[in-house]
Design a protein around this motif. Structure first.
Motif, PDB file in Angstrom:
ATOM      1  N   CYS A  13      40.804  46.213  24.729  1.00 46.86           N
ATOM      2  CA  CYS A  13      40.967  44.939  25.429  1.00 46.86           C
ATOM      3  C   CYS A  13      39.604  44.282  25.493  1.00 46.86           C
ATOM      4  O   CYS A  13      38.571  44.967  25.410  1.00 46.86           O
ATOM      5  N   HIS A  15      38.367  42.752  28.114  1.00 47.44           N
ATOM      6  CA  HIS A  15      37.784  43.253  29.362  1.00 47.44           C
ATOM      7  C   HIS A  15      38.874  43.983  30.123  1.00 47.44           C
ATOM      8  O   HIS A  15      40.044  43.940  29.715  1.00 47.44           O
ATOM      9  N   ARG A  16      38.542  44.701  31.167  1.00 53.06           N
ATOM     10  CA  ARG A  16      39.570  45.416  31.930  1.00 53.06           C
ATOM     11  C   ARG A  16      39.950  44.580  33.146  1.00 53.06           C
ATOM     12  O   ARG A  16      39.107  44.257  33.985  1.00 53.06           O
ATOM     13  N   CYS A  17      41.221  44.232  33.243  1.00 54.93           N
ATOM     14  CA  CYS A  17      41.704  43.477  34.394  1.00 54.93           C
ATOM     15  C   CYS A  17      41.606  44.371  35.641  1.00 54.93           C
ATOM     16  O   CYS A  17      41.767  45.589  35.537  1.00 54.93           O
ATOM     17  N   TYR A  19      43.390  45.258  38.071  1.00 47.13           N
ATOM     18  CA  TYR A  19      44.478  46.124  38.536  1.00 47.13           C
ATOM     19  C   TYR A  19      44.862  47.180  37.501  1.00 47.13           C
ATOM     20  O   TYR A  19      45.721  48.025  37.747  1.00 47.13           O
ATOM     21  N   CYS A  20      44.224  47.152  36.319  1.00 47.81           N
ATOM     22  CA  CYS A  20      44.727  47.926  35.177  1.00 47.81           C
ATOM     23  C   CYS A  20      44.170  49.352  35.152  1.00 47.81           C
ATOM     24  O   CYS A  20      42.957  49.556  35.225  1.00 47.81           O
ATOM     25  N   PHE A  22      45.416  51.451  32.599  1.00 44.98           N
ATOM     26  CA  PHE A  22      45.869  51.968  31.307  1.00 44.98           C
ATOM     27  C   PHE A  22      44.713  52.603  30.544  1.00 44.98           C
ATOM     28  O   PHE A  22      43.537  52.350  30.847  1.00 44.98           O
ATOM     29  N   LEU A  24      42.251  52.558  27.943  1.00 46.11           N
ATOM     30  CA  LEU A  24      41.652  51.550  27.055  1.00 46.11           C
ATOM     31  C   LEU A  24      40.138  51.523  27.194  1.00 46.11           C
ATOM     32  O   LEU A  24      39.562  52.047  28.147  1.00 46.11           O
ATOM     33  N   GLY A  59      49.388  48.999  24.407  1.00 47.28           N
ATOM     34  CA  GLY A  59      47.950  49.095  24.630  1.00 47.28           C
ATOM     35  C   GLY A  59      47.624  49.198  26.107  1.00 47.28           C
ATOM     36  O   GLY A  59      48.463  49.568  26.922  1.00 47.28           O
ATOM     37  N   GLY A  60      46.391  48.732  26.423  1.00 52.18           N
ATOM     38  CA  GLY A  60      45.540  47.977  25.557  1.00 52.18           C
ATOM     39  C   GLY A  60      46.200  46.718  25.013  1.00 52.18           C
ATOM     40  O   GLY A  60      47.230  46.269  25.482  1.00 52.18           O
ATOM     41  N   THR A  61      45.609  46.241  23.976  1.00 51.61           N
ATOM     42  CA  THR A  61      46.089  45.022  23.344  1.00 51.61           C
ATOM     43  C   THR A  61      46.046  45.196  21.825  1.00 51.61           C
ATOM     44  O   THR A  61      44.973  45.041  21.216  1.00 51.61           O
ATOM     45  N   ASN A  94      48.473  39.839  23.809  1.00 48.97           N
ATOM     46  CA  ASN A  94      48.002  38.992  24.888  1.00 48.97           C
ATOM     47  C   ASN A  94      48.066  37.545  24.422  1.00 48.97           C
ATOM     48  O   ASN A  94      47.716  37.255  23.277  1.00 48.97           O
ATOM     49  N   ARG A 131      43.177  37.688  34.506  1.00 49.22           N
ATOM     50  CA  ARG A 131      43.678  37.455  33.165  1.00 49.22           C
ATOM     51  C   ARG A 131      42.933  36.266  32.572  1.00 49.22           C
ATOM     52  O   ARG A 131      42.566  35.340  33.281  1.00 49.22           O
TER      53      ARG A 131
HETATM   54  S1  SF4 Z   1      46.010  46.363  29.061  1.00 51.32           S
HETATM   55 FE1  SF4 Z   1      46.649  44.378  29.882  1.00 51.32          FE
HETATM   56  S2  SF4 Z   1      46.256  44.553  32.093  1.00 51.32           S
HETATM   57 FE2  SF4 Z   1      45.100  46.204  31.077  1.00 51.32          FE
HETATM   58  S3  SF4 Z   1      43.057  45.343  30.716  1.00 51.32           S
HETATM   59 FE3  SF4 Z   1      44.252  44.967  28.874  1.00 51.32          FE
HETATM   60  S4  SF4 Z   1      45.090  42.911  29.188  1.00 51.32           S
HETATM   61 FE4  SF4 Z   1      44.409  43.624  31.186  1.00 51.32          FE
END
Ligand code: SF4
Length: 373
Positions: A13, A15-17, A19-20, A22, A24, A59-61, A94, A131
Protein backbone atom coordinates in the motif's frame (compact mmCIF):
# COMPACT_ATOMS: atom_id res chain seq x y z
CA UNK A 1 -10.39 -33.28 -2.51
CA UNK A 2 -8.22 -30.61 -4.14
CA UNK A 3 -9.54 -27.10 -3.33
CA UNK A 4 -11.31 -25.14 -6.05
CA UNK A 5 -10.35 -21.69 -4.76
CA UNK A 6 -7.10 -19.79 -4.40
CA UNK A 7 -6.18 -16.57 -2.61
CA UNK A 8 -3.08 -14.52 -3.44
CA UNK A 9 -1.98 -11.86 -0.94
CA UNK A 10 -0.39 -8.73 -2.39
CA UNK A 11 1.05 -6.87 0.60
CA UNK A 12 1.62 -3.35 -0.73
CA UNK A 13 0.00 0.00 0.00
CA UNK A 14 1.13 3.58 -0.48
CA UNK A 15 0.65 4.19 3.23
CA UNK A 16 -1.03 2.40 6.13
CA UNK A 17 -4.47 3.72 7.01
CA UNK A 18 -4.88 4.36 10.74
CA UNK A 19 -7.39 1.56 11.34
CA UNK A 20 -5.70 -1.11 9.18
CA UNK A 21 -4.09 -4.20 10.67
CA UNK A 22 -3.76 -6.19 7.45
CA UNK A 23 -0.50 -7.80 6.41
CA UNK A 24 1.25 -5.16 4.31
CA UNK A 25 4.23 -2.89 3.84
CA UNK A 26 3.63 0.79 3.16
CA UNK A 27 5.56 2.76 0.55
CA UNK A 28 7.87 -0.14 -0.32
CA UNK A 29 7.66 -0.31 -4.09
CA UNK A 30 11.26 -1.58 -4.00
CA UNK A 31 9.98 -4.88 -2.56
CA UNK A 32 7.59 -5.67 -5.41
CA UNK A 33 10.20 -7.42 -7.58
CA UNK A 34 11.54 -9.57 -4.72
CA UNK A 35 7.91 -10.35 -3.85
CA UNK A 36 7.15 -11.53 -7.40
CA UNK A 37 10.23 -13.75 -7.33
CA UNK A 38 9.33 -15.16 -3.92
CA UNK A 39 5.74 -15.78 -4.94
CA UNK A 40 6.96 -17.67 -8.00
CA UNK A 41 9.04 -19.91 -5.74
CA UNK A 42 6.23 -20.41 -3.30
CA UNK A 43 3.82 -21.37 -6.10
CA UNK A 44 6.39 -23.82 -7.48
CA UNK A 45 5.84 -25.68 -4.22
CA UNK A 46 2.39 -26.67 -5.53
CA UNK A 47 4.26 -29.22 -7.64
CA UNK A 48 1.79 -29.10 -10.49
CA UNK A 49 -0.88 -26.68 -11.69
CA UNK A 50 -3.93 -26.64 -9.42
CA UNK A 51 -6.97 -25.53 -11.40
CA UNK A 52 -9.53 -23.43 -9.54
CA UNK A 53 -12.96 -21.96 -10.13
CA UNK A 54 -12.47 -18.91 -7.91
CA UNK A 55 -9.35 -16.83 -7.68
CA UNK A 56 -8.96 -13.80 -5.43
CA UNK A 57 -6.11 -11.25 -5.29
CA UNK A 58 -6.36 -9.31 -2.03
CA UNK A 59 -4.13 -7.04 -0.05
CA UNK A 60 -2.83 -4.66 0.68
CA UNK A 61 -3.57 -3.25 -2.70
CA UNK A 62 -2.92 -5.42 -5.76
CA UNK A 63 -3.27 -2.34 -7.99
CA UNK A 64 -0.29 -0.77 -6.18
CA UNK A 65 1.73 -2.79 -8.71
CA UNK A 66 2.58 -1.14 -12.04
CA UNK A 67 0.70 -2.45 -15.10
CA UNK A 68 3.82 -4.41 -16.08
CA UNK A 69 4.16 -5.95 -12.60
CA UNK A 70 0.43 -6.70 -12.51
CA UNK A 71 0.75 -8.36 -15.89
CA UNK A 72 3.53 -10.64 -14.61
CA UNK A 73 1.63 -11.38 -11.39
CA UNK A 74 -1.48 -12.47 -13.32
CA UNK A 75 0.53 -14.63 -15.74
CA UNK A 76 2.46 -16.26 -12.90
CA UNK A 77 -0.63 -17.12 -10.88
CA UNK A 78 -2.48 -18.46 -13.93
CA UNK A 79 0.45 -20.82 -14.60
CA UNK A 80 -0.16 -22.46 -11.23
CA UNK A 81 -3.86 -21.87 -10.82
CA UNK A 82 -5.41 -22.14 -14.27
CA UNK A 83 -9.11 -21.37 -14.28
CA UNK A 84 -11.93 -23.80 -14.93
CA UNK A 85 -14.41 -22.73 -17.56
CA UNK A 86 -17.01 -21.04 -15.39
CA UNK A 87 -14.82 -19.05 -13.02
CA UNK A 88 -14.82 -15.96 -10.83
CA UNK A 89 -11.60 -13.96 -10.57
CA UNK A 90 -11.63 -10.98 -8.24
CA UNK A 91 -8.93 -8.37 -7.76
CA UNK A 92 -9.05 -5.77 -5.00
CA UNK A 93 -8.25 -2.21 -6.00
CA UNK A 94 -8.00 1.20 -4.45
CA UNK A 95 -9.95 3.87 -6.31
CA UNK A 96 -6.98 6.24 -6.58
CA UNK A 97 -4.63 3.89 -8.37
CA UNK A 98 -6.98 2.20 -10.77
CA UNK A 99 -6.35 3.49 -14.28
CA UNK A 100 -7.14 2.36 -17.82
CA UNK A 101 -3.79 0.55 -18.23
CA UNK A 102 -4.33 -1.56 -15.10
CA UNK A 103 -7.95 -2.33 -16.00
CA UNK A 104 -6.91 -3.39 -19.51
CA UNK A 105 -4.18 -5.62 -18.10
CA UNK A 106 -6.59 -7.31 -15.68
CA UNK A 107 -9.27 -7.85 -18.30
CA UNK A 108 -6.77 -9.24 -20.81
CA UNK A 109 -5.79 -11.91 -18.31
CA UNK A 110 -9.44 -12.77 -17.62
CA UNK A 111 -10.23 -10.96 -14.36
CA UNK A 112 -14.00 -10.54 -14.23
CA UNK A 113 -14.65 -8.90 -10.87
CA UNK A 114 -13.15 -5.83 -9.23
CA UNK A 115 -13.49 -5.15 -5.51
CA UNK A 116 -13.10 -1.44 -4.82
CA UNK A 117 -12.14 -0.20 -1.35
CA UNK A 118 -14.49 2.78 -1.52
CA UNK A 119 -15.32 3.05 2.23
CA UNK A 120 -17.11 6.41 1.86
CA UNK A 121 -18.03 9.20 -0.54
CA UNK A 122 -17.76 11.82 2.19
CA UNK A 123 -14.62 13.95 2.05
CA UNK A 124 -14.28 14.47 5.81
CA UNK A 125 -14.93 10.80 6.59
CA UNK A 126 -12.39 9.65 4.01
CA UNK A 127 -9.82 12.00 5.51
CA UNK A 128 -10.59 10.77 8.99
CA UNK A 129 -10.14 7.18 7.82
CA UNK A 130 -6.83 8.34 6.28
CA UNK A 131 -7.92 7.24 2.84
CA UNK A 132 -6.27 9.04 -0.03
CA UNK A 133 -9.04 8.90 -2.60
CA UNK A 134 -12.04 11.11 -3.29
CA UNK A 135 -15.63 10.35 -4.26
CA UNK A 136 -14.69 11.34 -7.82
CA UNK A 137 -11.94 8.68 -7.80
CA UNK A 138 -14.48 6.03 -6.78
CA UNK A 139 -16.89 7.04 -9.54
CA UNK A 140 -14.07 7.12 -12.10
CA UNK A 141 -12.77 3.69 -11.05
CA UNK A 142 -16.27 2.15 -11.11
CA UNK A 143 -16.90 3.65 -14.56
CA UNK A 144 -13.61 2.26 -15.89
CA UNK A 145 -14.42 -1.17 -14.51
CA UNK A 146 -18.00 -1.20 -15.79
CA UNK A 147 -16.92 -0.03 -19.25
CA UNK A 148 -14.43 -2.91 -19.35
CA UNK A 149 -17.21 -5.37 -18.50
CA UNK A 150 -16.02 -6.09 -14.95
CA UNK A 151 -18.45 -6.75 -12.14
CA UNK A 152 -17.91 -4.16 -9.44
CA UNK A 153 -18.00 -4.87 -5.72
CA UNK A 154 -17.82 -1.89 -3.32
CA UNK A 155 -16.63 -1.97 0.29
CA UNK A 156 -18.18 0.60 2.60
CA UNK A 157 -17.32 1.45 6.19
CA UNK A 158 -19.67 2.81 8.83
CA UNK A 159 -19.37 4.08 12.40
CA UNK A 160 -16.44 6.42 11.78
CA UNK A 161 -16.02 8.83 14.73
CA UNK A 162 -18.73 11.54 14.70
CA UNK A 163 -20.56 9.91 11.79
CA UNK A 164 -24.32 10.44 11.82
CA UNK A 165 -27.07 8.22 10.48
CA UNK A 166 -27.80 10.82 7.80
CA UNK A 167 -24.17 10.74 6.62
CA UNK A 168 -24.24 6.96 6.48
CA UNK A 169 -27.47 7.01 4.50
CA UNK A 170 -25.84 9.40 2.03
CA UNK A 171 -22.96 6.93 1.58
CA UNK A 172 -25.39 4.09 0.95
CA UNK A 173 -27.24 6.20 -1.61
CA UNK A 174 -24.01 7.18 -3.38
CA UNK A 175 -22.92 3.55 -3.52
CA UNK A 176 -26.24 2.32 -4.91
CA UNK A 177 -26.18 5.09 -7.53
CA UNK A 178 -23.06 3.48 -9.01
CA UNK A 179 -25.00 0.23 -9.49
CA UNK A 180 -22.32 -2.15 -8.23
CA UNK A 181 -23.13 -5.86 -8.37
CA UNK A 182 -22.05 -6.30 -4.76
CA UNK A 183 -21.73 -4.17 -1.61
CA UNK A 184 -19.99 -5.08 1.66
CA UNK A 185 -20.44 -2.97 4.78
CA UNK A 186 -18.16 -3.09 7.80
CA UNK A 187 -18.23 -1.18 11.07
CA UNK A 188 -14.97 0.59 11.93
CA UNK A 189 -13.00 -1.34 14.54
CA UNK A 190 -10.15 -0.08 16.69
CA UNK A 191 -7.68 -2.95 16.69
CA UNK A 192 -4.80 -3.19 19.11
CA UNK A 193 -1.53 -2.32 17.43
CA UNK A 194 -3.10 0.11 14.96
CA UNK A 195 -2.76 3.90 15.09
CA UNK A 196 -6.51 4.18 15.72
CA UNK A 197 -6.26 1.63 18.55
CA UNK A 198 -3.60 3.78 20.28
CA UNK A 199 -5.54 6.99 19.71
CA UNK A 200 -8.61 5.36 21.23
CA UNK A 201 -6.62 4.41 24.32
CA UNK A 202 -5.36 7.98 24.62
CA UNK A 203 -8.94 9.17 24.17
CA UNK A 204 -8.03 11.12 21.08
CA UNK A 205 -10.64 9.24 19.08
CA UNK A 206 -14.18 8.54 20.16
CA UNK A 207 -16.22 5.74 18.61
CA UNK A 208 -19.85 6.41 17.79
CA UNK A 209 -22.25 5.18 20.51
CA UNK A 210 -23.00 1.45 20.23
CA UNK A 211 -26.67 2.15 19.63
CA UNK A 212 -25.82 4.40 16.66
CA UNK A 213 -23.59 1.70 15.22
CA UNK A 214 -26.40 -0.85 15.55
CA UNK A 215 -28.80 1.52 13.80
CA UNK A 216 -26.29 2.04 11.01
CA UNK A 217 -26.01 -1.67 10.43
CA UNK A 218 -29.79 -2.10 10.38
CA UNK A 219 -30.07 0.91 8.07
CA UNK A 220 -27.68 -0.75 5.63
CA UNK A 221 -29.79 -3.93 5.64
CA UNK A 222 -33.04 -2.05 5.06
CA UNK A 223 -31.64 0.43 2.54
CA UNK A 224 -29.78 -2.07 0.41
CA UNK A 225 -32.50 -4.72 0.39
CA UNK A 226 -35.03 -2.07 -0.66
CA UNK A 227 -32.61 -1.10 -3.44
CA UNK A 228 -32.73 -4.67 -4.78
CA UNK A 229 -29.66 -6.17 -3.10
CA UNK A 230 -29.96 -9.53 -1.41
CA UNK A 231 -28.55 -9.62 2.11
CA UNK A 232 -26.85 -13.00 1.91
CA UNK A 233 -24.17 -12.86 4.61
CA UNK A 234 -23.77 -10.77 7.77
CA UNK A 235 -21.79 -8.03 5.99
CA UNK A 236 -22.53 -8.78 2.33
CA UNK A 237 -25.20 -7.73 -0.13
CA UNK A 238 -25.49 -8.52 -3.82
CA UNK A 239 -27.73 -8.28 -6.84
CA UNK A 240 -29.40 -11.64 -7.56
CA UNK A 241 -26.85 -14.04 -9.02
CA UNK A 242 -23.90 -11.85 -7.98
CA UNK A 243 -23.03 -13.34 -4.61
CA UNK A 244 -19.25 -13.67 -4.14
CA UNK A 245 -18.49 -17.23 -5.15
CA UNK A 246 -15.03 -17.09 -3.61
CA UNK A 247 -16.33 -16.13 -0.18
CA UNK A 248 -19.10 -18.69 -0.44
CA UNK A 249 -16.45 -21.37 -0.81
CA UNK A 250 -14.95 -20.21 2.51
CA UNK A 251 -18.34 -20.10 4.22
CA UNK A 252 -19.25 -23.53 2.92
CA UNK A 253 -16.18 -24.92 4.71
CA UNK A 254 -14.47 -25.87 1.45
CA UNK A 255 -10.67 -25.91 1.18
CA UNK A 256 -8.62 -23.18 -0.50
CA UNK A 257 -5.07 -22.60 -1.66
CA UNK A 258 -3.23 -19.42 -0.70
CA UNK A 259 0.11 -17.75 -1.29
CA UNK A 260 1.86 -14.55 -0.24
CA UNK A 261 2.79 -13.01 3.12
CA UNK A 262 0.30 -13.79 5.89
CA UNK A 263 -1.82 -15.91 3.54
CA UNK A 264 -3.72 -18.81 5.13
CA UNK A 265 -4.66 -21.95 3.24
CA UNK A 266 -6.80 -24.90 4.13
CA UNK A 267 -5.89 -28.03 2.23
CA UNK A 268 -6.78 -31.64 3.13
CA UNK A 269 -7.81 -30.66 6.66
CA UNK A 270 -4.54 -28.83 7.35
CA UNK A 271 -4.71 -25.11 7.95
CA UNK A 272 -1.38 -23.32 7.50
CA UNK A 273 -0.51 -19.65 7.60
CA UNK A 274 2.50 -17.88 6.13
CA UNK A 275 4.63 -15.40 8.05
CA UNK A 276 2.81 -12.11 8.39
CA UNK A 277 5.95 -10.05 8.06
CA UNK A 278 6.65 -9.41 4.40
CA UNK A 279 10.41 -9.16 5.00
CA UNK A 280 10.44 -12.46 6.92
CA UNK A 281 8.39 -14.08 4.16
CA UNK A 282 10.87 -12.85 1.54
CA UNK A 283 13.91 -13.82 3.59
CA UNK A 284 12.68 -17.31 4.25
CA UNK A 285 11.83 -18.04 0.65
CA UNK A 286 15.11 -16.53 -0.58
CA UNK A 287 16.90 -18.87 1.85
CA UNK A 288 15.01 -21.86 0.48
CA UNK A 289 12.95 -22.25 3.67
CA UNK A 290 9.19 -22.66 4.03
CA UNK A 291 7.19 -19.42 4.40
CA UNK A 292 4.75 -21.19 6.74
CA UNK A 293 4.68 -19.82 10.30
CA UNK A 294 1.95 -21.97 11.81
CA UNK A 295 -0.07 -24.98 10.97
CA UNK A 296 -2.89 -26.77 12.62
CA UNK A 297 -4.71 -29.97 11.78
CA UNK A 298 -8.30 -29.70 12.84
CA UNK A 299 -10.12 -32.69 14.29
CA UNK A 300 -13.29 -33.71 12.45
CA UNK A 301 -15.37 -32.20 15.30
CA UNK A 302 -13.45 -28.90 15.14
CA UNK A 303 -13.97 -28.79 11.40
CA UNK A 304 -17.66 -29.43 11.86
CA UNK A 305 -17.97 -26.62 14.41
CA UNK A 306 -16.19 -24.21 12.08
CA UNK A 307 -18.44 -25.27 9.24
CA UNK A 308 -21.43 -24.55 11.48
CA UNK A 309 -20.18 -21.05 12.33
CA UNK A 310 -19.37 -20.15 8.73
CA UNK A 311 -22.72 -21.54 7.69
CA UNK A 312 -24.55 -19.43 10.26
CA UNK A 313 -22.88 -16.30 8.90
CA UNK A 314 -25.00 -16.83 5.80
CA UNK A 315 -28.48 -15.38 6.07
CA UNK A 316 -29.94 -18.61 4.66
CA UNK A 317 -28.49 -20.36 7.72
CA UNK A 318 -27.61 -24.01 8.15
CA UNK A 319 -29.80 -26.88 7.07
CA UNK A 320 -29.51 -29.64 9.63
CA UNK A 321 -29.63 -32.52 7.12
CA UNK A 322 -27.10 -30.93 4.77
CA UNK A 323 -24.78 -30.17 7.70
CA UNK A 324 -24.89 -33.78 8.84
CA UNK A 325 -24.29 -35.02 5.31
CA UNK A 326 -21.28 -32.68 4.93
CA UNK A 327 -19.62 -33.11 8.32
CA UNK A 328 -20.85 -36.46 9.67
CA UNK A 329 -22.15 -34.71 12.84
CA UNK A 330 -25.61 -33.61 13.82
CA UNK A 331 -25.84 -30.01 14.98
CA UNK A 332 -27.29 -31.18 18.30
CA UNK A 333 -24.40 -33.54 19.00
CA UNK A 334 -22.07 -30.52 18.87
CA UNK A 335 -23.93 -27.54 20.31
CA UNK A 336 -27.38 -28.57 21.62
CA UNK A 337 -27.20 -26.53 24.85
CA UNK A 338 -25.81 -23.37 23.22
CA UNK A 339 -28.31 -23.61 20.40
CA UNK A 340 -31.25 -23.87 22.84
CA UNK A 341 -29.94 -20.89 24.80
CA UNK A 342 -29.50 -18.68 21.73
CA UNK A 343 -32.96 -19.65 20.47
CA UNK A 344 -34.42 -18.73 23.90
CA UNK A 345 -32.63 -15.39 23.72
CA UNK A 346 -34.13 -14.74 20.28
CA UNK A 347 -30.72 -14.64 18.59
CA UNK A 348 -31.15 -17.80 16.50
CA UNK A 349 -34.27 -19.18 14.86
CA UNK A 350 -34.64 -22.96 14.58
CA UNK A 351 -37.61 -24.50 12.77
CA UNK A 352 -36.22 -28.02 13.15
CA UNK A 353 -35.00 -27.99 9.57
CA UNK A 354 -32.88 -24.83 9.28
CA UNK A 355 -31.06 -22.73 11.90
CA UNK A 356 -30.43 -19.09 11.13
CA UNK A 357 -29.56 -15.78 12.76
CA UNK A 358 -32.48 -13.54 13.66
CA UNK A 359 -32.31 -9.78 13.17
CA UNK A 360 -31.37 -9.48 16.86
CA UNK A 361 -28.74 -12.18 16.34
CA UNK A 362 -27.21 -10.36 13.39
CA UNK A 363 -26.42 -7.44 15.69
CA UNK A 364 -24.39 -9.54 18.12
CA UNK A 365 -23.23 -12.40 15.92
CA UNK A 366 -19.53 -11.97 16.75
CA UNK A 367 -20.25 -12.71 20.39
CA UNK A 368 -21.98 -16.01 19.55
CA UNK A 369 -19.19 -17.72 17.64
CA UNK A 370 -16.70 -18.29 20.49
CA UNK A 371 -19.44 -20.13 22.40
CA UNK A 372 -20.06 -22.47 19.47
CA UNK A 373 -16.40 -23.36 18.96
S1 SF4 B 1 -5.12 -2.45 2.91
FE1 SF4 B 1 -6.70 -0.89 2.61
S2 SF4 B 1 -7.11 -0.12 4.68
FE2 SF4 B 1 -5.14 -1.22 4.76
S3 SF4 B 1 -3.58 0.36 4.42
FE3 SF4 B 1 -4.06 -0.52 2.43
S4 SF4 B 1 -5.65 0.84 1.61
FE4 SF4 B 1 -5.54 1.24 3.80
Amino acid sequence: MSPHSAYIHVPFCVHRCGYCNFTLVAGRGDLVEPYLQALARELEGLGKPRPVTTLYFGGGTPTFLSPNQLDRLCALVLDWHPLHKDYEWTVEANPEDLDAARVTCLVQHGVNRLSLGAQSFDKAKLQQLERRHTAADIRHAADLAHQAGLQVALDLMFAAPHETLAQWEADLAAAVALQPAHISTYGLTFERGTAFGSRLQRQQLHPVPEETERQMYLMAIDYLTQAGYQHYEISNFARPGKWSRHNQAYWAGAGYWAAGPGAARYVAGLRSTNHRSTSTYLRRIQAGASPVAEQERLTPAQRARETLIFGLRRIAGVERAEFQHQTGYTVDSLVAAELARFVDLGLLADDGHTIRLTRAGLLVSDSLWPELL
